[in-house]
Design a protein around this motif. Structure first.
Motif, mmCIF file in Angstrom:
data_model
loop_
_atom_site.group_PDB
_atom_site.id
_atom_site.type_symbol
_atom_site.label_atom_id
_atom_site.label_comp_id
_atom_site.label_asym_id
_atom_site.label_seq_id
_atom_site.Cartn_x
_atom_site.Cartn_y
_atom_site.Cartn_z
ATOM 1 N N ALA A 36 0.847 -1.189 0.000
ATOM 2 C CA ALA A 36 0.000 0.000 0.000
ATOM 3 C C ALA A 36 0.883 1.240 0.000
ATOM 4 O O ALA A 36 1.972 1.251 0.574
ATOM 5 N N GLY A 37 0.399 2.314 -0.645
ATOM 6 C CA GLY A 37 1.119 3.576 -0.651
ATOM 7 C C GLY A 37 0.158 4.734 -0.477
ATOM 8 O O GLY A 37 -1.005 4.652 -0.900
ATOM 9 N N TYR A 38 0.635 5.820 0.151
ATOM 10 C CA TYR A 38 -0.228 6.967 0.432
ATOM 11 C C TYR A 38 0.513 8.261 0.137
ATOM 12 O O TYR A 38 1.745 8.334 0.223
ATOM 13 N N HIS A 39 -0.273 9.293 -0.202
ATOM 14 C CA HIS A 39 0.290 10.635 -0.363
ATOM 15 C C HIS A 39 -0.671 11.626 0.274
ATOM 16 O O HIS A 39 -1.876 11.616 -0.016
ATOM 17 N N PHE A 40 -0.134 12.495 1.131
ATOM 18 C CA PHE A 40 -0.928 13.537 1.776
ATOM 19 C C PHE A 40 -0.262 14.891 1.562
ATOM 20 O O PHE A 40 0.955 15.015 1.664
ATOM 21 N N GLU A 41 -1.077 15.867 1.266
ATOM 22 C CA GLU A 41 -0.685 17.272 1.339
ATOM 23 C C GLU A 41 -1.968 18.045 1.571
ATOM 24 O O GLU A 41 -3.069 17.473 1.440
ATOM 25 N N PRO A 42 -1.917 19.307 1.942
ATOM 26 C CA PRO A 42 -3.146 20.038 2.258
ATOM 27 C C PRO A 42 -4.180 19.946 1.134
ATOM 28 O O PRO A 42 -3.922 20.335 -0.002
ATOM 29 N N GLY A 43 -5.335 19.383 1.459
ATOM 30 C CA GLY A 43 -6.428 19.287 0.498
ATOM 31 C C GLY A 43 -6.350 18.114 -0.457
ATOM 32 O O GLY A 43 -7.250 17.936 -1.283
ATOM 33 N N VAL A 44 -5.309 17.279 -0.369
ATOM 34 C CA VAL A 44 -5.138 16.149 -1.293
ATOM 35 C C VAL A 44 -4.730 14.915 -0.496
ATOM 36 O O VAL A 44 -3.832 14.980 0.349
ATOM 37 N N ALA A 45 -5.396 13.782 -0.796
ATOM 38 C CA ALA A 45 -5.034 12.511 -0.155
ATOM 39 C C ALA A 45 -5.234 11.393 -1.167
ATOM 40 O O ALA A 45 -6.349 11.184 -1.653
ATOM 41 N N ALA A 47 -4.409 7.208 -2.225
ATOM 42 C CA ALA A 47 -4.043 5.875 -1.738
ATOM 43 C C ALA A 47 -3.954 4.912 -2.910
ATOM 44 O O ALA A 47 -4.665 5.057 -3.909
ATOM 45 N N HIS A 48 -3.078 3.929 -2.751
ATOM 46 C CA HIS A 48 -2.856 2.947 -3.814
ATOM 47 C C HIS A 48 -2.614 1.578 -3.204
ATOM 48 O O HIS A 48 -1.811 1.432 -2.284
ATOM 49 N N ARG A 49 -3.338 0.574 -3.684
ATOM 50 C CA ARG A 49 -3.081 -0.810 -3.329
ATOM 51 C C ARG A 49 -2.477 -1.479 -4.555
ATOM 52 O O ARG A 49 -3.058 -1.447 -5.636
ATOM 53 N N ARG A 50 -1.297 -2.088 -4.407
ATOM 54 C CA ARG A 50 -0.539 -2.548 -5.568
ATOM 55 C C ARG A 50 -0.577 -4.062 -5.750
ATOM 56 O O ARG A 50 -0.358 -4.825 -4.807
ATOM 57 N N LEU A 51 -0.855 -4.468 -6.986
ATOM 58 C CA LEU A 51 -0.600 -5.822 -7.465
ATOM 59 C C LEU A 51 0.577 -5.693 -8.413
ATOM 60 O O LEU A 51 0.450 -5.146 -9.508
ATOM 61 N N SER A 52 1.730 -6.163 -8.002
ATOM 62 C CA SER A 52 2.971 -5.925 -8.746
ATOM 63 C C SER A 52 3.015 -6.773 -10.019
ATOM 64 O O SER A 52 2.935 -8.003 -9.954
ATOM 65 N N ILE A 53 3.160 -6.091 -11.172
ATOM 66 C CA ILE A 53 3.186 -6.770 -12.468
ATOM 67 C C ILE A 53 4.444 -6.400 -13.254
ATOM 68 O O ILE A 53 5.126 -7.255 -13.808
ATOM 69 N N ILE A 54 4.747 -5.089 -13.324
ATOM 70 C CA ILE A 54 5.899 -4.577 -14.068
ATOM 71 C C ILE A 54 6.759 -3.755 -13.113
ATOM 72 O O ILE A 54 6.227 -3.002 -12.288
ATOM 73 N N ASP A 55 8.091 -3.869 -13.245
ATOM 74 C CA ASP A 55 9.033 -3.159 -12.382
ATOM 75 C C ASP A 55 8.698 -3.413 -10.918
ATOM 76 O O ASP A 55 8.290 -2.525 -10.172
ATOM 77 N N LEU A 56 8.869 -4.665 -10.516
ATOM 78 C CA LEU A 56 8.470 -5.088 -9.176
ATOM 79 C C LEU A 56 9.200 -4.323 -8.078
ATOM 80 O O LEU A 56 8.659 -4.087 -6.998
ATOM 81 N N ALA A 57 10.442 -3.921 -8.359
ATOM 82 C CA ALA A 57 11.269 -3.302 -7.315
ATOM 83 C C ALA A 57 10.957 -1.834 -7.097
ATOM 84 O O ALA A 57 11.040 -1.335 -5.969
ATOM 85 N N SER A 58 10.594 -1.085 -8.171
ATOM 86 C CA SER A 58 10.523 0.373 -8.009
ATOM 87 C C SER A 58 9.270 1.007 -8.615
ATOM 88 O O SER A 58 9.245 2.194 -8.880
ATOM 89 N N GLY A 59 8.216 0.234 -8.789
ATOM 90 C CA GLY A 59 7.009 0.798 -9.400
ATOM 91 C C GLY A 59 5.959 1.233 -8.406
ATOM 92 O O GLY A 59 4.770 1.295 -8.734
ATOM 93 N N GLN A 60 6.372 1.563 -7.178
ATOM 94 C CA GLN A 60 5.400 1.897 -6.144
ATOM 95 C C GLN A 60 4.639 3.184 -6.481
ATOM 96 O O GLN A 60 5.161 4.087 -7.126
ATOM 97 N N GLN A 61 3.401 3.248 -5.971
ATOM 98 C CA GLN A 61 2.566 4.436 -6.112
ATOM 99 C C GLN A 61 2.048 4.835 -4.728
ATOM 100 O O GLN A 61 2.052 4.015 -3.818
ATOM 101 N N PRO A 62 1.576 6.101 -4.611
ATOM 102 C CA PRO A 62 1.546 7.181 -5.596
ATOM 103 C C PRO A 62 2.951 7.520 -6.097
ATOM 104 O O PRO A 62 3.917 7.454 -5.349
#
Length: 642
Positions: A36-45, A47-62
């Motif tokens: 799971a990955g998250y991004h927060f800043e004022p007024g923006v939130a 979230a991402h749940r990942r099923l890794s398919i391509i670039d398993l090592a560095s394709g995280q989101q947001p």
């Protein structure tokens, strides 16, 4: 393949609840179990749940651009991302990963809203640009990947891959849209852009929009549409050769993955063609999965085995019991909205089987819509010839009367089932096709609804969905018109919804080569007589695949992915049907005519008539009320008097 969710403050820069965001993401964990990955800043939130398919090592989101000013959460695959990378690098963009996700942020910087026109794939994404103070939301051209959204009373914009992400927000109102109830009982699903809950929407395929702070107007607009021109006058041989080449390109693009990959193999033309193409492109045996049924009337596994043997695939088969009906409540929770395609059961099972072996599976979905493969296509074109020979003023009274007095003979051979044909001939082209596609016909729905609910609908009919799309079809060719309607309604609302939810329930990514938009665009240029010739649907496709597939696979009657509903409702589900249809939950909504519900149950269970489609729709609606709607299952939630 993933699940996305998020919030955006349209009125300011409030700190948005991290607890709520995590809840919105976690209810979609099945879509992305890897991380799971998250991004927060004022007024923006985000979230991402990942099923890794391509670039398993560095394709995280947001995932962000170089300076962190552009952030994206993305569900799907951009198949041509490797072609776009050097073009974007030449414009000065620096890539930190090898994932297709990063292409989106740089494409936005380079081309703005027009970036979606450059993407070839299945996708739904939401992108925040801090510099422009804007949120960009887009969905792929054929609606393979879903996106739900809503604007709350406090000015919060919510989005998610599934409706359950919105339902996880405590301020989301669960009032039900009455017109969507009519849509559901007519079509078996709630069509885009509306949602069963009044305040939620589904972004239609091929559309996008921009939101900016201080402006709560949400106005999706199309960036793509298909045009059925029929003006590509190729010879049969040239059309067949080009079709094979285009299919091969589409399959090749969808075989890019860093995880185990395979294919569904039903034994039908479309999935068999995909597997044959994969076999020619892969140096290793293709992994194929199919399910069989212990009822021979529903079992296609022998035809799947023919293809598997021919191409020496690693073939995995499981047999499903013909009484596999324990999924009713699970399906209601999975689909969130009422959904009445009973083939969701075997689809769920084949995805479950495939996930034991692979993480990505290619399917044959979308071929019937673009190639004229449904039996209803042939019947509609035949009816159109009769409609063209007689003006509506003559047809309406004559065939309308015949349709009323001719008995409905479900038990008879198809040639003698004239009632539906008479009813269709009394209508114009669009209304006739809607009649053909209706789960419950107009008169059935009128009998089903209570007087109060009919009054609440105020004359609204789900046929308006078809009329709305027909106005944009740009063709009067009989086959092309209904193909366009299928692409806008049935493919999106039924087929893609079914496959997305069933596959994601098992964290399986499904890719559809026959829904490649470039292939769909090219097929739309072919004349209709290359798709439907006489009684032969998918004519040019079958001709093109003759060197690659057995004759019995190509030219046997279409079977479909069905389950024995009629027998279930007279046998093992007999008491459940009575409890659901005649119980308090449906009665308490105020929507239904209790006497007609009793008629449906009595006549079906006594064998007088086959009402299995109507009963299944009502069973799934009752399961939706029980498992999803909760307190919304009351007359007031439908705008009805209490």
């Amino acid at each position: 393949m993933c699940g996305i969710a998020g919030m955006f403050d349209l009125r300011g820069r409030r700190d948005l609840s991290g607890e709520i965001l995590v809840r919105m993401a976690d209810v979609q964990q099945h879509r992305g179990p890897d991380e799971a990955g998250y991004h927060f800043e004022p007024g923006v939130a985000f979230a991402h749940r990942r099923l890794s398919i391509i670039d398993l090592a560095s394709g995280q989101q947001p995932l962000a651009n170089e300076d962190g000013s552009v952030i994206v959460v993305f569900n799907g695959e951009i198949y041509n991302f490797q072609e776009l990378v050097p073009e974007l690098q030449a414009l000065g963009h620096v890539f930190r990963t090898h994932s297709d996700t990063e292409v989106i942020v740089h494409a936005w910087e380079a081309w703005g809203e027009a970036c979606v026109a450059r993407f070839r794939g299945m996708f739904a994404f939401v992108l925040w640009d801090r510099t422009r103070e804007s949120l960009f939301v887009a969905r792929d051209r054929l609606g393979v990947k879903p996106l739900f959204y809503a604007i709350l009373d406090d000015g919060t914009f919510l989005f998610g891959s599934e409706l359950k992400a919105l339902l996880a927000h405590p301020l989301f109102p669960r009032d039900i849209e009455p017109e969507c109830v009519e849509d559901y009982f007519a079509l078996g699903y709630v069509p885009e852009p509306r949602c069963i809950f009044r305040r939620a929407y589904k972004l239609p395929p091929g559309e996008s929009f921009v939101l900016r702070r201080g402006d709560e107007r949400c106005q999706p607009a199309p960036y793509w549409d298909v045009r059925f021109t029929g003006d590509n006058r190729l010879s049969e041989k040239d059309a067949a050769d080009e079709l094979v080449a285009r299919l091969r390109e589409s399959v090749r693009l969808r075989m890019i993955a860093d995880v185990p990959l395979g294919a569904f193999l039903s034994g039908g033309v479309d999935s068999s063609a995909v597997v044959a193409t994969m076999a020619h492109l892969s140096p290793e045996p293709v992994n194929t999965c199919s399910i069989g049924f212990d009822d021979p009337a529903y079992n296609e596994s022998e035809f799947a085995a023919m293809v598997a043997k021919r191409y020496a695939t690693n073939h995995f088969v499981e047999t499903v019991a013909s009484d596999d009906f324990d999924l009713i409540d699970e399906l209601a929770r999975l689909y969130d909205e009422p959904y009445a395609d009973s083939s969701a059961i075997p689809t769920y099972r084949v995805c479950q089987l495939a996930r034991k072996r692979v993480t990505v599976a290619l399917s044959g979905d979308g071929g019937d819509e673009s190639l004229g493969g449904y039996r209803r296509h042939r019947l509609h074109v035949m009816e159109e010839r009769m409609r063209a020979a007689l003006p509506l003023g003559v047809r309406q009274p004559v065939f309308g009367l015949l349709g009323k007095i001719y008995p409905k003979a479900d038990w008879a051979p198809r040639v003698f089932r004239a009632k539906t044909t008479f009813e269709a001939l009394a209508r114009n082209s669009v209304e006739a096709y809607f009649h053909t596609m209706s789960l419950l016909r107009d008169n059935q729905r009128q009998a089903l609804y209570s007087d109060a609910f009919r009054a609440r609908l105020g004359g609204y009919s789900a046929v308006e969905v078809f009329h709305r799309h027909a106005r944009h079809a740009g063709t009067d060719d009989p086959l092309a018109l209904i193909q366009y309607l299928d692409l806008k309604t049935y493919l999106v609302g039924d087929i893609n919804t079914k496959v997305d939810r069933a596959s994601m329930a098992h964290s399986l990514e499904v890719r559809e080569p026959l829904m490649d938009h470039k292939l769909v665009e090219w097929l739309a240029t072919l004349p209709s007589d290359l798709k439907l010739r006489g009684v032969q649907g998918k004519y040019i496709f079958k001709k093109a695949m003759e060197p690659y597939l057995p004759h019995d696979v190509l030219y046997r009657p279409k079977m479909g992915f069905a389950v024995p509903l009629a027998r279930w409702f007279r046998g093992p589900l007999r008491e459940r049907v009575k409890d659901a249809l005649l119980g308090e939950r449906l009665a308490d909504t105020g929507l239904f005519n209790a006497a007609y519900l009793k008629h449906l149950v009595s006549d079906h269970q006594s064998g007088v008539k086959d009402y299995s489609a109507s009963i299944w729709a009502l069973l799934m609606f009752e399961a939706f009320l029980r498992n999803v709607a909760g307190e919304a299952a009351r007359p007031a939630a439908f705008g009805m008097p209490t």
